[in-house]
Motif scaffolding. Structure first.
Motif, PDB file in Angstrom:
ATOM      1  N   ASP A  79       0.742  -1.160   0.051  1.00 31.00           N
ATOM      2  CA  ASP A  79       0.124  -0.051  -0.033  1.00 31.00           C
ATOM      3  C   ASP A  79       0.832   1.334   0.084  1.00 31.00           C
ATOM      4  N   LEU A  80       2.109   1.090   0.403  1.00 31.43           N
ATOM      5  CA  LEU A  80       2.996   2.380   0.459  1.00 31.43           C
ATOM      6  C   LEU A  80       3.559   2.811  -1.129  1.00 31.43           C
ATOM      7  N   LEU A  81       3.475   1.698  -1.865  1.00 36.25           N
ATOM      8  CA  LEU A  81       4.188   1.933  -3.214  1.00 36.25           C
ATOM      9  C   LEU A  81       3.494   2.769  -4.117  1.00 36.25           C
ATOM     10  N   ASP A  82       2.128   2.992  -4.099  1.00 35.20           N
ATOM     11  CA  ASP A  82       1.404   3.827  -4.912  1.00 35.20           C
ATOM     12  C   ASP A  82       1.936   5.385  -4.399  1.00 35.20           C
TER      13      ASP A  82
ATOM     14  N   LEU B 213       8.042   9.135  -7.190  1.00 42.02           N
ATOM     15  CA  LEU B 213       9.167   8.811  -8.169  1.00 42.02           C
ATOM     16  C   LEU B 213       8.889   9.455  -9.583  1.00 42.02           C
ATOM     17  N   ALA B 214       7.616   9.558  -9.893  1.00 39.08           N
ATOM     18  CA  ALA B 214       7.291   9.702 -11.130  1.00 39.08           C
ATOM     19  C   ALA B 214       7.396  11.467 -11.433  1.00 39.08           C
TER      20      ALA B 214
ATOM     21  N   PRO C  63      11.652  -5.013  -9.104  1.00 34.09           N
ATOM     22  CA  PRO C  63      10.639  -5.437 -10.085  1.00 34.09           C
ATOM     23  C   PRO C  63       9.330  -4.923 -10.122  1.00 34.09           C
ATOM     24  N   LEU C  64       9.137  -3.919  -9.170  1.00 32.73           N
ATOM     25  CA  LEU C  64       7.821  -3.426  -8.757  1.00 32.73           C
ATOM     26  C   LEU C  64       7.737  -2.265  -9.295  1.00 32.73           C
ATOM     27  N   LEU C  65       8.800  -1.462  -9.757  1.00 33.76           N
ATOM     28  CA  LEU C  65       8.959  -0.267 -10.081  1.00 33.76           C
ATOM     29  C   LEU C  65       9.330  -0.058 -11.566  1.00 33.76           C
ATOM     30  N   ASP C  66       8.684   0.864 -12.337  1.00 33.77           N
ATOM     31  CA  ASP C  66       9.009   0.928 -13.738  1.00 33.77           C
ATOM     32  C   ASP C  66      10.293   1.885 -13.918  1.00 33.77           C
TER      33      ASP C  66
ATOM     34  N   ALA D 169      13.337  -4.195 -14.418  1.00 26.92           N
ATOM     35  CA  ALA D 169      12.303  -3.540 -13.757  1.00 26.92           C
ATOM     36  C   ALA D 169      11.051  -3.998 -14.459  1.00 26.92           C
ATOM     37  N   ALA D 170      10.131  -3.388 -13.419  1.00 26.60           N
ATOM     38  CA  ALA D 170       8.649  -3.914 -13.986  1.00 26.60           C
ATOM     39  C   ALA D 170       8.169  -3.823 -15.412  1.00 26.60           C
TER      40      ALA D 170
END
Length: 318
Positions: free
Chosen positions: A65-68, A74-75, A102-105, A131-132
Protein backbone atom coordinates in the motif's frame (compact mmCIF):
# COMPACT_ATOMS: atom_id res chain seq x y z
CA UNK A 1 26.83 -1.83 7.25
CA UNK A 2 25.32 -5.18 7.87
CA UNK A 3 22.22 -4.82 9.93
CA UNK A 4 19.95 -7.42 8.47
CA UNK A 5 17.85 -7.20 10.60
CA UNK A 6 15.59 -7.33 10.74
CA UNK A 7 13.73 -8.29 13.17
CA UNK A 8 15.63 -11.32 13.90
CA UNK A 9 16.17 -12.19 17.51
CA UNK A 10 19.72 -12.58 18.73
CA UNK A 11 20.31 -16.30 19.04
CA UNK A 12 22.67 -17.42 21.79
CA UNK A 13 24.50 -19.97 19.64
CA UNK A 14 24.73 -22.03 16.50
CA UNK A 15 23.44 -25.56 16.04
CA UNK A 16 25.70 -28.21 17.52
CA UNK A 17 23.22 -31.07 17.38
CA UNK A 18 23.92 -32.01 21.01
CA UNK A 19 20.69 -32.59 22.86
CA UNK A 20 22.42 -32.01 26.18
CA UNK A 21 22.00 -28.31 25.41
CA UNK A 22 18.96 -26.44 26.72
CA UNK A 23 16.13 -26.33 24.22
CA UNK A 24 16.48 -22.60 23.70
CA UNK A 25 20.02 -23.15 22.36
CA UNK A 26 19.54 -26.23 20.21
CA UNK A 27 19.26 -26.32 16.44
CA UNK A 28 19.56 -22.56 16.04
CA UNK A 29 20.70 -20.77 12.94
CA UNK A 30 22.78 -17.88 14.23
CA UNK A 31 20.56 -14.93 13.45
CA UNK A 32 22.85 -12.14 14.55
CA UNK A 33 26.50 -11.96 15.46
CA UNK A 34 28.36 -9.34 17.40
CA UNK A 35 30.66 -7.25 15.20
CA UNK A 36 34.27 -8.41 15.11
CA UNK A 37 36.94 -5.80 14.69
CA UNK A 38 34.35 -3.05 14.28
CA UNK A 39 33.70 0.02 16.38
CA UNK A 40 31.67 -0.42 19.53
CA UNK A 41 28.04 0.50 19.06
CA UNK A 42 27.77 -0.80 15.50
CA UNK A 43 24.57 -2.71 14.70
CA UNK A 44 24.91 -6.50 14.90
CA UNK A 45 25.67 -8.65 11.90
CA UNK A 46 23.07 -11.03 10.50
CA UNK A 47 23.82 -14.51 9.28
CA UNK A 48 23.20 -15.12 5.56
CA UNK A 49 21.44 -18.40 6.33
CA UNK A 50 18.85 -16.54 8.41
CA UNK A 51 18.42 -13.86 5.75
CA UNK A 52 17.78 -16.45 3.04
CA UNK A 53 15.32 -18.34 5.25
CA UNK A 54 13.24 -15.27 6.01
CA UNK A 55 13.25 -13.69 2.54
CA UNK A 56 9.94 -15.21 1.29
CA UNK A 57 8.13 -14.15 4.47
CA UNK A 58 9.62 -10.67 4.19
CA UNK A 59 8.45 -10.35 0.60
CA UNK A 60 4.93 -11.45 1.49
CA UNK A 61 4.75 -9.08 4.47
CA UNK A 62 6.01 -5.79 3.05
CA UNK A 63 3.30 -3.17 2.72
CA UNK A 64 2.48 -2.73 -0.96
CA UNK A 65 0.00 0.00 0.00
CA UNK A 66 2.99 2.32 0.41
CA UNK A 67 4.12 1.80 -3.18
CA UNK A 68 1.51 3.99 -4.88
CA UNK A 69 2.46 7.19 -3.01
CA UNK A 70 6.10 6.30 -3.60
CA UNK A 71 5.51 5.81 -7.34
CA UNK A 72 3.76 9.20 -7.52
CA UNK A 73 6.75 10.90 -5.91
CA UNK A 74 9.23 9.09 -8.14
CA UNK A 75 7.23 9.93 -11.28
CA UNK A 76 7.47 13.64 -10.42
CA UNK A 77 11.25 13.64 -10.12
CA UNK A 78 13.15 15.79 -12.63
CA UNK A 79 15.45 13.70 -14.77
CA UNK A 80 13.36 10.57 -14.23
CA UNK A 81 13.94 9.62 -17.87
CA UNK A 82 17.60 9.03 -17.01
CA UNK A 83 16.61 6.33 -14.52
CA UNK A 84 16.33 6.07 -10.75
CA UNK A 85 19.25 5.81 -8.35
CA UNK A 86 18.25 3.78 -5.28
CA UNK A 87 20.44 3.36 -2.18
CA UNK A 88 19.81 0.18 -0.17
CA UNK A 89 21.23 0.74 3.32
CA UNK A 90 22.36 -2.35 5.20
CA UNK A 91 21.43 -4.42 2.17
CA UNK A 92 22.54 -7.81 3.52
CA UNK A 93 21.88 -10.41 0.84
CA UNK A 94 19.91 -7.90 -1.26
CA UNK A 95 16.37 -9.08 -0.57
CA UNK A 96 14.95 -5.55 -0.62
CA UNK A 97 16.19 -4.97 -4.16
CA UNK A 98 14.91 -8.34 -5.34
CA UNK A 99 11.48 -7.40 -4.01
CA UNK A 100 11.26 -3.72 -4.95
CA UNK A 101 13.12 -3.30 -8.24
CA UNK A 102 10.68 -5.52 -10.22
CA UNK A 103 7.76 -3.50 -8.81
CA UNK A 104 8.97 -0.12 -10.11
CA UNK A 105 8.94 1.06 -13.71
CA UNK A 106 11.92 2.55 -15.45
CA UNK A 107 15.66 2.03 -15.51
CA UNK A 108 17.20 1.75 -12.04
CA UNK A 109 20.69 1.82 -10.59
CA UNK A 110 20.91 0.31 -7.12
CA UNK A 111 23.74 1.25 -4.75
CA UNK A 112 24.08 -1.51 -2.16
CA UNK A 113 25.58 -0.53 1.21
CA UNK A 114 26.78 -3.05 3.80
CA UNK A 115 29.77 -3.64 6.07
CA UNK A 116 30.09 -7.30 5.11
CA UNK A 117 31.92 -7.91 1.81
CA UNK A 118 30.55 -11.45 1.53
CA UNK A 119 26.96 -10.25 1.78
CA UNK A 120 27.68 -7.45 -0.70
CA UNK A 121 29.01 -9.98 -3.19
CA UNK A 122 25.95 -12.20 -2.74
CA UNK A 123 23.61 -9.23 -3.09
CA UNK A 124 25.27 -8.07 -6.30
CA UNK A 125 25.30 -11.52 -7.90
CA UNK A 126 21.65 -12.18 -7.02
CA UNK A 127 20.35 -8.70 -7.89
CA UNK A 128 17.39 -8.37 -10.27
CA UNK A 129 18.22 -7.28 -13.81
CA UNK A 130 14.91 -5.89 -15.04
CA UNK A 131 12.30 -3.46 -13.75
CA UNK A 132 8.52 -3.89 -13.91
CA UNK A 133 8.40 -2.57 -17.48
CA UNK A 134 11.44 -4.50 -18.65
CA UNK A 135 13.87 -1.61 -18.22
CA UNK A 136 17.41 -2.39 -17.16
CA UNK A 137 18.44 -2.63 -13.49
CA UNK A 138 22.13 -2.24 -12.60
CA UNK A 139 23.94 -2.44 -9.26
CA UNK A 140 27.10 -1.32 -7.52
CA UNK A 141 28.32 -2.08 -4.01
CA UNK A 142 29.76 0.17 -1.33
CA UNK A 143 31.24 -1.20 1.84
CA UNK A 144 30.57 1.06 4.79
CA UNK A 145 28.43 1.90 7.79
CA UNK A 146 25.63 4.31 8.46
CA UNK A 147 28.03 7.00 9.67
CA UNK A 148 29.44 7.26 6.15
CA UNK A 149 26.05 7.90 4.58
CA UNK A 150 26.11 11.65 3.88
CA UNK A 151 24.04 14.02 1.74
CA UNK A 152 26.92 14.04 -0.74
CA UNK A 153 26.84 10.24 -0.90
CA UNK A 154 23.14 10.50 -1.76
CA UNK A 155 23.64 13.11 -4.47
CA UNK A 156 21.25 12.33 -7.33
CA UNK A 157 19.46 9.63 -5.34
CA UNK A 158 15.78 9.05 -6.00
CA UNK A 159 15.18 6.77 -3.01
CA UNK A 160 16.76 5.31 0.13
CA UNK A 161 15.53 1.88 1.16
CA UNK A 162 16.24 -0.48 4.03
CA UNK A 163 14.70 -3.65 5.38
CA UNK A 164 14.69 -4.71 9.03
CA UNK A 165 17.12 -1.91 9.84
CA UNK A 166 15.49 0.65 12.11
CA UNK A 167 15.05 -1.58 15.16
CA UNK A 168 18.79 -2.26 15.47
CA UNK A 169 19.68 1.44 15.35
CA UNK A 170 20.00 3.92 18.19
CA UNK A 171 18.00 7.12 18.38
CA UNK A 172 21.10 9.02 17.28
CA UNK A 173 21.55 6.81 14.21
CA UNK A 174 17.88 7.12 13.25
CA UNK A 175 18.13 10.88 13.61
CA UNK A 176 21.21 10.93 11.40
CA UNK A 177 19.47 8.84 8.74
CA UNK A 178 16.47 11.19 8.71
CA UNK A 179 18.71 14.24 8.53
CA UNK A 180 20.75 12.85 5.64
CA UNK A 181 17.68 11.89 3.63
CA UNK A 182 16.09 15.28 4.28
CA UNK A 183 19.25 17.14 3.27
CA UNK A 184 19.34 15.15 0.02
CA UNK A 185 15.61 15.62 -0.57
CA UNK A 186 15.33 11.88 -0.89
CA UNK A 187 12.31 9.76 0.14
CA UNK A 188 12.92 6.72 2.32
CA UNK A 189 11.12 3.37 2.34
CA UNK A 190 12.06 1.54 5.54
CA UNK A 191 10.39 -1.84 5.90
CA UNK A 192 9.91 -4.61 8.45
CA UNK A 193 10.73 -2.94 11.75
CA UNK A 194 9.65 -4.99 14.76
CA UNK A 195 6.51 -3.69 16.46
CA UNK A 196 6.98 -5.52 19.77
CA UNK A 197 3.88 -7.67 19.38
CA UNK A 198 3.61 -11.37 18.61
CA UNK A 199 0.51 -13.53 18.34
CA UNK A 200 0.73 -17.31 18.70
CA UNK A 201 -2.17 -19.71 18.17
CA UNK A 202 -2.91 -21.65 20.29
CA UNK A 203 -2.06 -19.24 23.10
CA UNK A 204 0.22 -20.17 26.02
CA UNK A 205 0.45 -18.60 29.52
CA UNK A 206 4.15 -17.75 28.95
CA UNK A 207 3.65 -15.89 25.65
CA UNK A 208 3.42 -12.42 27.21
CA UNK A 209 6.43 -12.89 29.49
CA UNK A 210 8.63 -14.14 26.65
CA UNK A 211 7.50 -11.23 24.47
CA UNK A 212 8.32 -8.69 27.18
CA UNK A 213 11.77 -10.16 27.80
CA UNK A 214 12.49 -10.27 24.07
CA UNK A 215 11.47 -6.62 23.67
CA UNK A 216 13.80 -5.66 26.50
CA UNK A 217 16.56 -7.59 24.76
CA UNK A 218 15.93 -5.64 21.56
CA UNK A 219 16.42 -2.37 23.45
CA UNK A 220 19.77 -3.33 24.96
CA UNK A 221 22.85 -1.19 24.33
CA UNK A 222 20.66 1.71 23.29
CA UNK A 223 19.01 0.09 20.28
CA UNK A 224 15.46 1.25 19.66
CA UNK A 225 13.89 -2.15 19.06
CA UNK A 226 10.08 -1.87 18.98
CA UNK A 227 10.30 1.90 19.57
CA UNK A 228 12.12 2.46 16.29
CA UNK A 229 9.21 3.29 13.99
CA UNK A 230 7.83 5.97 16.30
CA UNK A 231 11.30 7.45 16.69
CA UNK A 232 11.89 7.43 12.94
CA UNK A 233 8.48 8.95 12.17
CA UNK A 234 9.18 11.75 14.62
CA UNK A 235 12.68 12.32 13.24
CA UNK A 236 11.57 12.49 9.60
CA UNK A 237 8.55 14.65 10.43
CA UNK A 238 10.88 17.00 12.27
CA UNK A 239 12.62 17.60 8.95
CA UNK A 240 9.35 18.37 7.20
CA UNK A 241 8.78 14.94 5.64
CA UNK A 242 5.34 13.46 5.09
CA UNK A 243 5.39 10.13 6.92
CA UNK A 244 3.15 7.11 6.37
CA UNK A 245 3.27 3.87 8.33
CA UNK A 246 1.59 0.58 7.49
CA UNK A 247 1.52 -2.85 9.20
CA UNK A 248 3.67 -5.55 7.60
CA UNK A 249 3.24 -8.70 9.71
CA UNK A 250 4.74 -12.08 9.10
CA UNK A 251 1.90 -14.63 9.02
CA UNK A 252 3.48 -18.02 9.58
CA UNK A 253 1.57 -21.28 9.28
CA UNK A 254 2.40 -24.92 8.51
CA UNK A 255 3.92 -23.97 5.13
CA UNK A 256 6.51 -21.80 6.92
CA UNK A 257 7.40 -24.35 9.61
CA UNK A 258 11.14 -24.12 8.94
CA UNK A 259 11.19 -20.36 9.43
CA UNK A 260 8.85 -20.56 12.41
CA UNK A 261 11.08 -23.08 14.18
CA UNK A 262 14.20 -20.97 13.73
CA UNK A 263 12.36 -17.81 14.72
CA UNK A 264 11.07 -19.52 17.86
CA UNK A 265 14.54 -20.66 18.90
CA UNK A 266 15.99 -17.22 18.42
CA UNK A 267 13.04 -15.42 20.01
CA UNK A 268 13.03 -17.58 23.13
CA UNK A 269 16.84 -17.61 23.25
CA UNK A 270 16.97 -13.81 23.27
CA UNK A 271 14.36 -13.67 26.03
CA UNK A 272 16.40 -16.08 28.15
CA UNK A 273 19.58 -14.13 27.47
CA UNK A 274 17.80 -11.05 28.78
CA UNK A 275 16.22 -12.88 31.71
CA UNK A 276 18.17 -15.98 32.76
CA UNK A 277 15.55 -16.73 35.42
CA UNK A 278 13.24 -17.79 32.59
CA UNK A 279 15.54 -20.62 31.49
CA UNK A 280 13.77 -23.64 32.96
CA UNK A 281 10.26 -22.56 32.03
CA UNK A 282 11.39 -21.28 28.64
CA UNK A 283 13.01 -24.62 27.77
CA UNK A 284 9.74 -26.44 28.38
CA UNK A 285 7.84 -23.74 26.50
CA UNK A 286 10.13 -23.97 23.49
CA UNK A 287 9.93 -27.76 23.35
CA UNK A 288 6.11 -27.55 23.37
CA UNK A 289 6.07 -24.85 20.72
CA UNK A 290 8.50 -26.69 18.45
CA UNK A 291 6.45 -29.88 18.74
CA UNK A 292 3.30 -27.98 17.76
CA UNK A 293 5.17 -26.38 14.88
CA UNK A 294 6.40 -29.74 13.60
CA UNK A 295 2.85 -31.10 13.82
CA UNK A 296 1.47 -28.22 11.77
CA UNK A 297 -0.60 -26.99 14.72
CA UNK A 298 1.10 -23.65 15.38
CA UNK A 299 0.41 -20.32 13.73
CA UNK A 300 2.40 -17.19 14.46
CA UNK A 301 1.91 -13.53 13.61
CA UNK A 302 5.05 -11.45 14.09
CA UNK A 303 4.05 -7.82 13.82
CA UNK A 304 6.22 -5.36 11.90
CA UNK A 305 5.69 -1.87 10.54
CA UNK A 306 6.78 -0.33 7.22
CA UNK A 307 7.47 3.38 7.02
CA UNK A 308 7.52 5.69 3.99
CA UNK A 309 9.00 9.16 4.54
CA UNK A 310 8.48 11.57 1.66
CA UNK A 311 11.13 14.20 2.29
CA UNK A 312 10.78 17.61 0.66
CA UNK A 313 12.59 17.67 -2.69
CA UNK A 314 15.74 19.76 -2.83
CA UNK A 315 18.28 20.61 -5.45
CA UNK A 316 20.03 17.39 -4.56
CA UNK A 317 17.24 15.22 -6.07
CA UNK A 318 17.88 15.00 -9.77
Amino acid sequence: MNTKKGNGPCAPGADTGRHSQPAADRGTVRLREAPVGERAGEPPRYAPEWLRLREPADAAARARDLLDPLRIRLADLPGRADGLVVHDVGCGTGSMGRWLAPLLDGAQHWVLHDRDPYLLHFAAVAAPRTAADGSRVTVETRRGDLARLTPDALGGAALVTASALLDVLTAEQVGRLAAVCAAAGCPALLTLSVAGRVGLTPAHPLDAEITEAFNDHQRRTGMLGPDAVDAAAEAFAGHGATVRAHPSPWRLGPEEAGLTAQWLRGWVGAAVEQRPDLRERADRYLDERLAACAAGELRVVVHHTDLLALCRPTGGAK
